[in-house]
Write an enzyme that holds these catalytic residues in place. Structure first.
Site, PDB file in Angstrom:
ATOM      1  N   LYS A 124       1.174  -1.037  -0.234  1.00 55.71           N
ATOM      2  CA  LYS A 124      -0.192   0.049  -0.031  1.00 55.71           C
ATOM      3  C   LYS A 124       0.647   1.304  -0.267  1.00 55.71           C
ATOM      4  O   LYS A 124       0.610   2.674  -0.547  1.00 55.71           O
ATOM      5  CB  LYS A 124      -1.221  -0.188   1.343  1.00 55.71           C
ATOM      6  CG  LYS A 124      -2.141  -1.144   0.607  1.00 55.71           C
ATOM      7  CD  LYS A 124      -3.437  -0.510   2.063  1.00 55.71           C
ATOM      8  CE  LYS A 124      -4.159  -1.897   2.035  1.00 55.71           C
ATOM      9  NZ  LYS A 124      -5.379  -1.050   3.070  1.00 55.71           N
ATOM     10  N   ASP A 129     -10.639   3.107   1.531  1.00 57.91           N
ATOM     11  CA  ASP A 129     -11.124   2.109   2.805  1.00 57.91           C
ATOM     12  C   ASP A 129     -12.135   3.335   4.005  1.00 57.91           C
ATOM     13  O   ASP A 129     -12.608   3.644   4.101  1.00 57.91           O
ATOM     14  CB  ASP A 129      -9.632   2.274   3.757  1.00 57.91           C
ATOM     15  CG  ASP A 129      -8.918   0.376   2.707  1.00 57.91           C
ATOM     16  OD1 ASP A 129     -10.055   0.416   3.030  1.00 57.91           O
ATOM     17  OD2 ASP A 129      -7.817   0.377   3.263  1.00 57.91           O
ATOM     18  N   GLY A 162      -6.698   2.148  18.005  1.00 55.12           N
ATOM     19  CA  GLY A 162      -5.437   1.464  17.218  1.00 55.12           C
ATOM     20  C   GLY A 162      -5.073   3.156  16.014  1.00 55.12           C
ATOM     21  O   GLY A 162      -5.866   4.030  16.240  1.00 55.12           O
ATOM     22  N   ALA A 163      -3.890   2.300  15.592  1.00 52.63           N
ATOM     23  CA  ALA A 163      -3.211   3.245  15.107  1.00 52.63           C
ATOM     24  C   ALA A 163      -2.264   2.949  13.909  1.00 52.63           C
ATOM     25  O   ALA A 163      -1.360   3.759  13.272  1.00 52.63           O
ATOM     26  CB  ALA A 163      -2.750   4.012  16.002  1.00 52.63           C
TER      27      ALA A 163
HETATM   28  N1  LIG Z   1     -14.165  -2.991   7.085  1.00 54.04           N
HETATM   29  C1  LIG Z   1     -12.837  -2.177   5.946  1.00 54.04           C
HETATM   30  O1  LIG Z   1     -13.720  -2.204   5.012  1.00 54.04           O
HETATM   31  C2  LIG Z   1     -11.690  -3.023   6.886  1.00 54.04           C
HETATM   32  C3  LIG Z   1     -10.597  -1.669   5.711  1.00 54.04           C
HETATM   33  C4  LIG Z   1      -9.339  -2.307   6.861  1.00 54.04           C
HETATM   34  C5  LIG Z   1      -9.165  -3.057   7.797  1.00 54.04           C
HETATM   35  N2  LIG Z   1      -9.651  -3.874   7.840  1.00 54.04           N
HETATM   36  C6  LIG Z   1      -9.386  -4.616   9.308  1.00 54.04           C
HETATM   37  O2  LIG Z   1      -8.950  -3.334   9.882  1.00 54.04           O
HETATM   38  C7  LIG Z   1      -8.070  -3.856  11.187  1.00 54.04           C
HETATM   39  C8  LIG Z   1      -6.926  -3.241  11.513  1.00 54.04           C
HETATM   40  O3  LIG Z   1      -6.339  -3.678  10.671  1.00 54.04           O
HETATM   41  P1  LIG Z   1      -5.008  -2.683  10.389  1.00 54.04           P
HETATM   42  O4  LIG Z   1      -4.276  -2.873   8.288  1.00 54.04           O
HETATM   43  O5  LIG Z   1      -4.637  -1.520  10.622  1.00 54.04           O
HETATM   44  O6  LIG Z   1      -3.474  -3.457  10.123  1.00 54.04           O
HETATM   45  P2  LIG Z   1      -2.523  -2.966  11.388  1.00 54.04           P
HETATM   46  O7  LIG Z   1      -1.450  -2.233  10.260  1.00 54.04           O
HETATM   47  O8  LIG Z   1      -1.302  -3.319  11.690  1.00 54.04           O
HETATM   48  O9  LIG Z   1      -2.237  -2.181  12.420  1.00 54.04           O
HETATM   49  C9  LIG Z   1      -3.064  -2.447  13.503  1.00 54.04           C
HETATM   50  C10 LIG Z   1      -3.122  -2.185  15.059  1.00 54.04           C
HETATM   51  O10 LIG Z   1      -4.258  -2.008  15.628  1.00 54.04           O
HETATM   52  C11 LIG Z   1      -3.443  -2.910  16.876  1.00 54.04           C
HETATM   53  N3  LIG Z   1      -3.557  -3.866  17.597  1.00 54.04           N
HETATM   54  C12 LIG Z   1      -3.381  -5.084  17.341  1.00 54.04           C
HETATM   55  N4  LIG Z   1      -3.710  -5.610  17.980  1.00 54.04           N
HETATM   56  C13 LIG Z   1      -3.670  -5.501  19.027  1.00 54.04           C
HETATM   57  C14 LIG Z   1      -3.575  -6.414  21.028  1.00 54.04           C
HETATM   58  N5  LIG Z   1      -3.597  -7.092  21.269  1.00 54.04           N
HETATM   59  N6  LIG Z   1      -4.260  -5.075  21.731  1.00 54.04           N
HETATM   60  C15 LIG Z   1      -4.448  -4.200  21.676  1.00 54.04           C
HETATM   61  N7  LIG Z   1      -3.870  -2.744  20.029  1.00 54.04           N
HETATM   62  C16 LIG Z   1      -4.014  -4.301  19.072  1.00 54.04           C
HETATM   63  C17 LIG Z   1      -2.208  -2.564  16.865  1.00 54.04           C
HETATM   64  O11 LIG Z   1      -1.515  -1.627  18.084  1.00 54.04           O
HETATM   65  P3  LIG Z   1       0.177  -1.348  18.362  1.00 54.04           P
HETATM   66  O12 LIG Z   1       0.772  -0.176  17.152  1.00 54.04           O
HETATM   67  O13 LIG Z   1       0.474  -1.384  19.092  1.00 54.04           O
HETATM   68  O14 LIG Z   1       1.134  -2.925  18.016  1.00 54.04           O
HETATM   69  C18 LIG Z   1      -1.962  -1.428  15.283  1.00 54.04           C
HETATM   70  O15 LIG Z   1      -2.820  -0.266  16.171  1.00 54.04           O
HETATM   71  C19 LIG Z   1      -7.922  -5.097  10.459  1.00 54.04           C
HETATM   72  O16 LIG Z   1      -8.610  -6.511  11.065  1.00 54.04           O
HETATM   73  C20 LIG Z   1      -8.417  -5.458   9.265  1.00 54.04           C
HETATM   74  O17 LIG Z   1      -9.930  -6.636   8.921  1.00 54.04           O
HETATM   75  C21 LIG Z   1     -10.851  -3.381   7.564  1.00 54.04           C
END
Ligand SMILES: NC(=O)c1ccc[n+]([C@@H]2O[C@H](COP(=O)([O-])OP(=O)(O)OC[C@H]3O[C@@H](n4cnc5c(N)ncnc54)[C@H](OP(=O)(O)O)[C@@H]3O)[C@@H](O)[C@H]2O)c1
Length: 287
Positions: free
Chosen positions: A73, A109, A134-135
């Site tokens: 991305k 998104d 989340g970030a």
């Molecule tokens: N519905 C949609 O259209 C859509 C679109 C995009 C993504 N999503 C979903 O969004 C979610 C996040 O995706 P992403 O791309 O943002 O992933 P990412 O960049 O890996 O970010 C994950 C985030 O979750 C936090 N996190 C993960 N496990 C945790 C835990 N056990 N306790 C506390 N914080 C935790 C991480 O915190 P740290 O920074 O501390 O690691 C980070 O802030 C995924 O499940 C994905 O399927 C959905």
């Protein structure tokens, strides 16, 4: 004279790794079929070292567009002719569309999230006080769009300070909103006056279906809107707890469908058959 049939489909798809189980094609192909469009959506494994060649291939084979998923991305931006202002702010592109020979980067998104908020929950983000858990990439896309749409304050709650602080700096420096960072405590209490609570972490994503962000659940109140980005399962534990406390809820399946619907329109020029796409994706997730 009989017309010569044209068997050549228009091509779109997704570049990523891993990508085999990416479900987007299911909803896009259902949309193409419903609109009688001879289009195909392909899941294509592309390793990081092959992205430049893959983007050249996209041009050579006249793909109409492409989605990007992990790990492309950010890296894809160097191969594009232009990037939309919001995707530029996020520093990430999840959709590429064509304008003639030019490849334009977009990020759908956050726009999908805003569409779910406005169309399904009739919530205008203008003037709202927002907390985002989340970030990561999803949080970045959602908060930039919320900020550009006029959200008054955005609190980022994240486990890792560096990531949370970097997002807060981006929002404060480059958007009209006021953002602050909170390092996630053992149990986070949602402050009084918050209108919108968004889980943008991966907590609760299949197979971790019992996962629940660590919150003081009694601080979720009636009148609050609670959103979860997790598309599978759509009815997460967080949303169940929020409903039990009288909050309105928005699930991640809707966001996923809308972000795909926006890409569909960018690529084909047609309004996406959102209901058909929603049904196809829900069936894929066994709902
Ligand atoms: N519905 C949609 O259209 C859509 C679109 C995009 C993504 N999503 C979903 O969004 C979610 C996040 O995706 P992403 O791309 O943002 O992933 P990412 O960049 O890996 O970010 C994950 C985030 O979750 C936090 N996190 C993960 N496990 C945790 C835990 N056990 N306790 C506390 N914080 C935790 C991480 O915190 P740290 O920074 O501390 O690691 C980070 O802030 C995924 O499940 C994905 O399927 C959905």
């Amino acid at each position: 004279m009989a017309e010569t049939p044209n068997y050549q489909a228009e091509l779109v798809g997704v570049f990523g790794n891993p990508v085999a189980e990416n479900p987007t094609g299911v909803m896009q192909e259902a949309g193409f079929a419903a609109c009688d469009l001879n289009w195909r959506y392909l899941n294509i494994t592309v390793y990081p070292e092959d992205l430049a060649a893959a983007m050249q291939g996209l041009r050579a084979m006249n793909f109409k567009g492409i989605n990007l998923t992990i790990p492309h991305k950010v890296a894809v931006i160097q191969y594009l002719d232009a990037v939309s202002p919001d995707a530029q702010l996020m520093g990430a592109v999840n959709t590429v569309r064509r304008e003639g020979d030019r490849l334009i980067g977009e990020n759908t998104d956050g726009k999908g999230f805003l569409t779910a908020l406005r169309d399904d929950a009739q919530v205008d983000p203008r003037g709202k006080r927002v907390v985002v858990l989340g970030a990561g990439g999803a949080a970045r896309a959602i908060t930039v769009e919320l900020a550009l749409a006029g959200a008054e304050t955005i609190t980022i709650v994240n486990r890792t300070p560096q990531r949370g602080q970097a997002l807060v700096k981006l929002l404060n420096d480059q958007t009209p909103t006021t953002a602050e960072f909170v390092q996630w405590p053992a149990t986070y209490a949602v402050p009084d006056g918050v209108d919108l609570l968004v889980n943008a972490t991966s907590i609760g994503l299949y197979p971790d279906v019992d996962g629940l962000p660590s919150l003081a659940l009694d601080t979720i109140r009636p009148g609050m809107v609670v959103c979860d980005v997790i598309p599978n399962p759509p009815h997460t534990r967080l949303l169940q707890e929020a409903e039990r406390r009288g909050a309105r809820t928005i699930d991640g399946l809707g966001m996923l469908v809308y972000q795909g619907a926006i890409a569909f329109k960018m690529w084909t020029g047609y309004d996406a058959p959102v209901d058909v796409m929603h049904k196809a994706l829900a069936a894929e997730f066994g709902q």
